[in-house]
Every structure is written in C-alpha cells, then in structure tokens.
Design a protein around this motif. Structure first.
Motif, PDB file in Angstrom:
ATOM      1  N   PRO A 206      -2.686 -35.279 -11.982  1.00  0.00           N
ATOM      2  CA  PRO A 206      -1.453 -34.380 -11.578  1.00  0.00           C
ATOM      3  C   PRO A 206      -1.938 -33.123 -11.825  1.00  0.00           C
ATOM      4  O   PRO A 206      -1.510 -32.329 -10.239  1.00  0.00           O
ATOM      5  CB  PRO A 206      -0.589 -34.998 -11.293  1.00  0.00           C
ATOM      6  CG  PRO A 206      -1.227 -36.566 -11.756  1.00  0.00           C
ATOM      7  CD  PRO A 206      -2.322 -36.096 -12.767  1.00  0.00           C
ATOM      8  N   ASN A 207      -2.381 -33.012 -12.723  1.00  0.00           N
ATOM      9  CA  ASN A 207      -2.206 -31.078 -13.264  1.00  0.00           C
ATOM     10  C   ASN A 207      -3.319 -30.426 -12.624  1.00  0.00           C
ATOM     11  O   ASN A 207      -3.673 -28.783 -12.573  1.00  0.00           O
ATOM     12  CB  ASN A 207      -2.404 -30.807 -14.533  1.00  0.00           C
ATOM     13  CG  ASN A 207      -0.778 -31.997 -15.325  1.00  0.00           C
ATOM     14  OD1 ASN A 207      -0.060 -31.265 -14.401  1.00  0.00           O
ATOM     15  ND2 ASN A 207      -1.024 -32.014 -16.330  1.00  0.00           N
ATOM     16  N   ASP A 208      -4.427 -31.195 -12.134  1.00  0.00           N
ATOM     17  CA  ASP A 208      -5.653 -30.365 -11.482  1.00  0.00           C
ATOM     18  C   ASP A 208      -4.704 -30.246  -9.906  1.00  0.00           C
ATOM     19  O   ASP A 208      -5.908 -30.219  -9.627  1.00  0.00           O
ATOM     20  CB  ASP A 208      -6.813 -31.756 -11.384  1.00  0.00           C
ATOM     21  CG  ASP A 208      -7.029 -31.367 -12.830  1.00  0.00           C
ATOM     22  OD1 ASP A 208      -7.001 -30.775 -13.792  1.00  0.00           O
ATOM     23  OD2 ASP A 208      -8.261 -32.535 -13.483  1.00  0.00           O
ATOM     24  N   TYR A 209      -4.148 -30.201  -9.071  1.00  0.00           N
ATOM     25  CA  TYR A 209      -4.020 -30.246  -7.808  1.00  0.00           C
ATOM     26  C   TYR A 209      -3.215 -29.210  -7.862  1.00  0.00           C
ATOM     27  O   TYR A 209      -2.661 -28.575  -8.975  1.00  0.00           O
ATOM     28  CB  TYR A 209      -3.092 -31.158  -7.245  1.00  0.00           C
ATOM     29  CG  TYR A 209      -4.051 -33.065  -6.901  1.00  0.00           C
ATOM     30  CD1 TYR A 209      -4.516 -32.586  -6.317  1.00  0.00           C
ATOM     31  CD2 TYR A 209      -4.609 -33.380  -8.289  1.00  0.00           C
ATOM     32  CE1 TYR A 209      -5.179 -33.999  -5.650  1.00  0.00           C
ATOM     33  CE2 TYR A 209      -5.029 -34.286  -7.933  1.00  0.00           C
ATOM     34  CZ  TYR A 209      -5.878 -35.050  -7.043  1.00  0.00           C
ATOM     35  OH  TYR A 209      -6.101 -35.332  -6.112  1.00  0.00           O
ATOM     36  N   PRO A 210      -3.212 -28.038  -7.283  1.00  0.00           N
ATOM     37  CA  PRO A 210      -4.246 -28.242  -5.289  1.00  0.00           C
ATOM     38  C   PRO A 210      -6.212 -28.383  -5.935  1.00  0.00           C
ATOM     39  O   PRO A 210      -5.802 -27.310  -6.710  1.00  0.00           O
ATOM     40  CB  PRO A 210      -3.267 -27.268  -4.935  1.00  0.00           C
ATOM     41  CG  PRO A 210      -3.309 -26.267  -5.683  1.00  0.00           C
ATOM     42  CD  PRO A 210      -2.441 -26.945  -6.670  1.00  0.00           C
ATOM     43  N   VAL A 211      -6.471 -29.162  -5.549  1.00  0.00           N
ATOM     44  CA  VAL A 211      -7.982 -28.491  -5.155  1.00  0.00           C
ATOM     45  C   VAL A 211      -8.815 -28.558  -3.900  1.00  0.00           C
ATOM     46  O   VAL A 211      -8.353 -28.203  -3.205  1.00  0.00           O
ATOM     47  CB  VAL A 211      -8.880 -30.051  -6.200  1.00  0.00           C
ATOM     48  CG1 VAL A 211      -8.405 -31.528  -5.558  1.00  0.00           C
ATOM     49  CG2 VAL A 211      -9.809 -30.381  -6.207  1.00  0.00           C
ATOM     50  N   ASP A 212     -10.081 -27.878  -3.646  1.00  0.00           N
ATOM     51  CA  ASP A 212     -10.433 -27.489  -2.791  1.00  0.00           C
ATOM     52  C   ASP A 212     -12.004 -28.251  -2.737  1.00  0.00           C
ATOM     53  O   ASP A 212     -12.547 -28.324  -4.060  1.00  0.00           O
ATOM     54  CB  ASP A 212     -11.011 -25.305  -2.980  1.00  0.00           C
ATOM     55  CG  ASP A 212      -9.588 -24.676  -2.935  1.00  0.00           C
ATOM     56  OD1 ASP A 212      -8.688 -25.331  -1.878  1.00  0.00           O
ATOM     57  OD2 ASP A 212      -9.351 -24.031  -3.221  1.00  0.00           O
ATOM     58  N   PHE A 213     -12.435 -28.785  -1.431  1.00  0.00           N
ATOM     59  CA  PHE A 213     -13.465 -29.526  -1.318  1.00  0.00           C
ATOM     60  C   PHE A 213     -13.926 -28.931  -0.170  1.00  0.00           C
ATOM     61  O   PHE A 213     -13.503 -28.629   0.433  1.00  0.00           O
ATOM     62  CB  PHE A 213     -13.223 -31.354  -0.839  1.00  0.00           C
ATOM     63  CG  PHE A 213     -13.065 -32.050  -2.280  1.00  0.00           C
ATOM     64  CD1 PHE A 213     -13.982 -32.842  -2.240  1.00  0.00           C
ATOM     65  CD2 PHE A 213     -11.439 -32.290  -2.602  1.00  0.00           C
ATOM     66  CE1 PHE A 213     -13.609 -32.857  -3.591  1.00  0.00           C
ATOM     67  CE2 PHE A 213     -11.442 -32.664  -3.883  1.00  0.00           C
ATOM     68  CZ  PHE A 213     -11.961 -33.673  -4.326  1.00  0.00           C
ATOM     69  N   ARG A 280      -7.757 -28.147   1.266  1.00  0.00           N
ATOM     70  CA  ARG A 280      -7.049 -28.344   0.367  1.00  0.00           C
ATOM     71  C   ARG A 280      -6.360 -28.847   0.199  1.00  0.00           C
ATOM     72  O   ARG A 280      -5.618 -29.184   1.003  1.00  0.00           O
ATOM     73  CB  ARG A 280      -6.235 -26.289  -0.273  1.00  0.00           C
ATOM     74  CG  ARG A 280      -5.320 -26.504  -1.545  1.00  0.00           C
ATOM     75  CD  ARG A 280      -4.556 -25.219  -1.408  1.00  0.00           C
ATOM     76  NE  ARG A 280      -6.703 -24.276  -1.994  1.00  0.00           N
ATOM     77  CZ  ARG A 280      -5.886 -23.173  -2.818  1.00  0.00           C
ATOM     78  NH1 ARG A 280      -4.675 -22.622  -2.082  1.00  0.00           N
ATOM     79  NH2 ARG A 280      -7.091 -22.614  -3.281  1.00  0.00           N
ATOM     80  N   ILE A 281      -6.262 -29.587  -1.328  1.00  0.00           N
ATOM     81  CA  ILE A 281      -5.583 -30.553  -1.274  1.00  0.00           C
ATOM     82  C   ILE A 281      -4.799 -30.582  -1.775  1.00  0.00           C
ATOM     83  O   ILE A 281      -4.830 -30.215  -3.264  1.00  0.00           O
ATOM     84  CB  ILE A 281      -6.696 -32.207  -1.650  1.00  0.00           C
ATOM     85  CG1 ILE A 281      -7.739 -32.461  -0.467  1.00  0.00           C
ATOM     86  CG2 ILE A 281      -5.655 -33.277  -1.338  1.00  0.00           C
ATOM     87  CD1 ILE A 281      -8.045 -33.682  -0.881  1.00  0.00           C
ATOM     88  N   GLN A 282      -3.486 -30.354  -1.447  1.00  0.00           N
ATOM     89  CA  GLN A 282      -1.928 -29.737  -2.644  1.00  0.00           C
ATOM     90  C   GLN A 282      -1.757 -31.087  -3.534  1.00  0.00           C
ATOM     91  O   GLN A 282      -1.561 -30.397  -5.006  1.00  0.00           O
ATOM     92  CB  GLN A 282      -1.232 -30.002  -1.509  1.00  0.00           C
ATOM     93  CG  GLN A 282      -1.114 -28.640  -0.406  1.00  0.00           C
ATOM     94  CD  GLN A 282      -1.131 -27.411  -1.393  1.00  0.00           C
ATOM     95  OE1 GLN A 282      -0.546 -26.848  -1.959  1.00  0.00           O
ATOM     96  NE2 GLN A 282      -1.672 -26.420  -0.557  1.00  0.00           N
ATOM     97  N   ASN A 283      -1.626 -32.079  -3.224  1.00  0.00           N
ATOM     98  CA  ASN A 283      -1.218 -33.232  -4.357  1.00  0.00           C
ATOM     99  C   ASN A 283      -1.797 -34.639  -4.200  1.00  0.00           C
ATOM    100  O   ASN A 283      -2.733 -34.419  -3.047  1.00  0.00           O
ATOM    101  CB  ASN A 283       0.523 -33.924  -4.048  1.00  0.00           C
ATOM    102  CG  ASN A 283       1.828 -32.518  -4.007  1.00  0.00           C
ATOM    103  OD1 ASN A 283       1.497 -31.666  -5.040  1.00  0.00           O
ATOM    104  ND2 ASN A 283       1.534 -31.801  -1.991  1.00  0.00           N
ATOM    105  N   LYS A 284      -2.124 -34.873  -5.267  1.00  0.00           N
ATOM    106  CA  LYS A 284      -2.341 -36.263  -6.065  1.00  0.00           C
ATOM    107  C   LYS A 284      -1.801 -37.286  -4.167  1.00  0.00           C
ATOM    108  O   LYS A 284      -0.697 -37.792  -4.523  1.00  0.00           O
ATOM    109  CB  LYS A 284      -2.353 -36.767  -7.332  1.00  0.00           C
ATOM    110  CG  LYS A 284      -3.471 -38.237  -7.456  1.00  0.00           C
ATOM    111  CD  LYS A 284      -2.662 -38.590  -9.164  1.00  0.00           C
ATOM    112  CE  LYS A 284      -4.186 -39.563  -9.250  1.00  0.00           C
ATOM    113  NZ  LYS A 284      -3.582 -40.787  -8.354  1.00  0.00           N
ATOM    114  N   PRO A 285      -2.949 -38.028  -4.481  1.00  0.00           N
ATOM    115  CA  PRO A 285      -2.874 -39.122  -3.486  1.00  0.00           C
ATOM    116  C   PRO A 285      -1.894 -40.243  -3.370  1.00  0.00           C
ATOM    117  O   PRO A 285      -2.404 -40.711  -4.842  1.00  0.00           O
ATOM    118  CB  PRO A 285      -3.587 -39.340  -2.077  1.00  0.00           C
ATOM    119  CG  PRO A 285      -4.818 -38.466  -2.616  1.00  0.00           C
ATOM    120  CD  PRO A 285      -4.517 -37.419  -3.880  1.00  0.00           C
TER     121      PRO A 285
END
Length: 285
Positions: A206-213, A280-285
């Motif tokens: 979870p600490n790797d978020y937010p993440v850009d794809f 951008r994905i803000q939080n772990k699904p």
C-alpha cells in the motif's frame, strides 16, 4: 684355406651386422610409436581432471552461432554441447551495460569482447558485438542458458572465466545481420512472447501508492487485436480515457521508458502503436 676362412668370416660379419641393423630399426619403430601415443593420453587426462580450460580448445563454427537480442528480461536459449562441439550466441551491446547469465548445468563458458578479448567482468567495456561460447568439460549435455542486459536482480551476476585468450572466433565467421543496437526496440526480444500479461502488475505494498501507469495502445481493429494477443494474451479492445475512442490496449507500465520500448517493439511488428497519458491509481484496490 686361409682365403676361404676369411671369406666365410666376412660373410658371418655381414649377416650379424644386417641382423643387428634390423633389430635396431624395430626398436626405433617401437620407440617412435610409443612416443607418439603418450601426448594423447596425457592431454586427455589433463582436460578431464581440470574441467574447463582457461581458453576454448575448439574453434567456434559460425553455423553453431545464433544471433540473439538481449534486454532487461532474461532470454533463455537451449543447445547441446560436448567436448567436441561448442555453441555460441552473438549479441549487440553498449559500453557499460551489465551482462547477467545463468546456467542450469556445469558447463564451460567464455565471453569475447568486440576486439576478441576474453571478458572477465560483468560490465561490458565497449560498444559492439559480443560472443558467448559454451561447451562441456566432458561428455555431452543439453544446457539452458539465460542471458540479459541491465537486468534488475538481488544477487550478483555470474561472471565468465578470467584468463587471457590466444584464439577467438573470427568476426567474419559471425552472422552480421544483427539489428542496430541504438534503437529501443532491440531491447525486447520476440522470443520472450507470448505472455499471459505484458505490463506491470499492481503493487502489493500500500505504501507504493499512488502509482502511475502508462498504457500502450494499437488502433482498434480485429486484426490488431489478434496481433496484440499473439504477444500479450490479456490484450483487449476498450475505450481510451484520454480520447474516448476505442483502441486495443496491449499493456500498461509503471515506467514510461518501458512503455516507450514496448511501443517501439510493437511498431517493429505492426504500425500505429502509441502511449496514452498516464493514469494515476491512488489506492490499492
């Protein structure tokens, strides 16, 4: 009477001399054969007892050299090697790239630089064509050799045998049809496909978020979808978020550089591949 005795005595001396000469010739013949046989026995003993030699004893036949394209993903090649047969792999690389290789069996491996010197470090000194030569210390075996350039890893890469080389494969015997090494498309090998999924997975931490794809698309068509699924089996037709038009999403990467490399690879197989703005994905699904 005296003359007769001398004649017979001379005849006996001649026969004795002839007999002695024949014996001497036979002895020399035996000694000659014995000396000729010794080096073969000694060389064979030295080779098997020491395993891999400091330098390859066999010349590398150009028919047994395969041209490969190495990138950040490990490429595995299989072949049969023995004491009497070597196989080789030629690849293009740039100076200061790091070579990683792994073997599944105990085999002998030598790596030659573009100027026919034996490589004794994992860092490649110059830009050009490198050659990996593989053989077996004894017997015959099938070997799987995994190779890559600038591969992210946690353990130190294998390094080749360190020694001076007095003979190396001649450059003219190596295939010269290598694709140019200064394009990003050459960093991805066609032999790595098909894959169930070509892109990067969602982070589990979870600490790797937010993440850009960064999504990589092909124009929407049934033909492009089939091409995409030949490489990435989870490719699908969907609506792009940026243009709201339908397209074939082939993969998505957290690194823009990897997305660019994959786009260029697709364009070497077809045309029209492009990268959409990052999502951008803000939080772990």
């Amino acid at each position: 009477m005296g003359k007769s005795f001398k004649a017979r005595n001379g005849e006996l001396e001649m026969k004795s001399l002839h007999y002695f000469t024949k014996i001497l010739a036979n002895c020399l013949l035996l000694i000659s054969f014995g000396c000729a046989a010794m080096p073969n026995i000694q060389n064979q003993s030295l080779t098997t007892s020491k395993g891999c030699l400091d330098k390859p004893e066999l010349s590398l036949d150009s028919q047994n050299v395969k041209l490969v394209v190495l990138g950040e993903q490990m490429l595995t090649e299989s072949g049969i090697v023995s004491q009497s047969k070597s196989i080789g792999y030629a690849f293009e690389a740039k100076a200061n790239q790091k070579l990683t290789y792994k073997m599944d069996k105990n085999v002998c491996i030598w790596i030659f630089t573009p100027d026919n010197q034996l490589l004794n470090t994992g860092v490649l000194p110059t830009t050009g064509k490198y050659i990996i030569q593989v053989s077996a210390p004894q017997g015959s075996t099938t070997v799987d050799l995994s190779m890559g350039l600038d591969v992210a890893q946690t353990s130190p890469p294998s390094t080749p045998n360190s020694s001076a080389v007095t003979s190396a494969p001649s450059p003219e015997n190596i295939p010269n049809s290598a694709p140019p090494a200064n394009t990003t498309a050459t960093r991805i090998s066609r032999s790595n496909f098909p894959k169930a999924s070509c892109g990067d997975p969602l982070p589990t931490n979870p600490n790797d978020y937010p993440v850009d794809f960064y999504p990589v698309y092909l124009p929407d068509s049934e033909a492009n979808l089939q091409i995409a699924q030949r490489f990435c089996q989870d490719a699908l037709s969907k609506r792009r978020k940026d243009s709201r038009t339908r397209a074939v999403q082939v993969a998505a990467f957290t690194s823009k550089q990897r997305a660019i490399e994959f786009r260029d690879f697709l364009n070497s197989e077809t045309s029209g591949a492009s990268i959409a703005p990052s999502t951008r994905i803000q939080n772990k699904p």
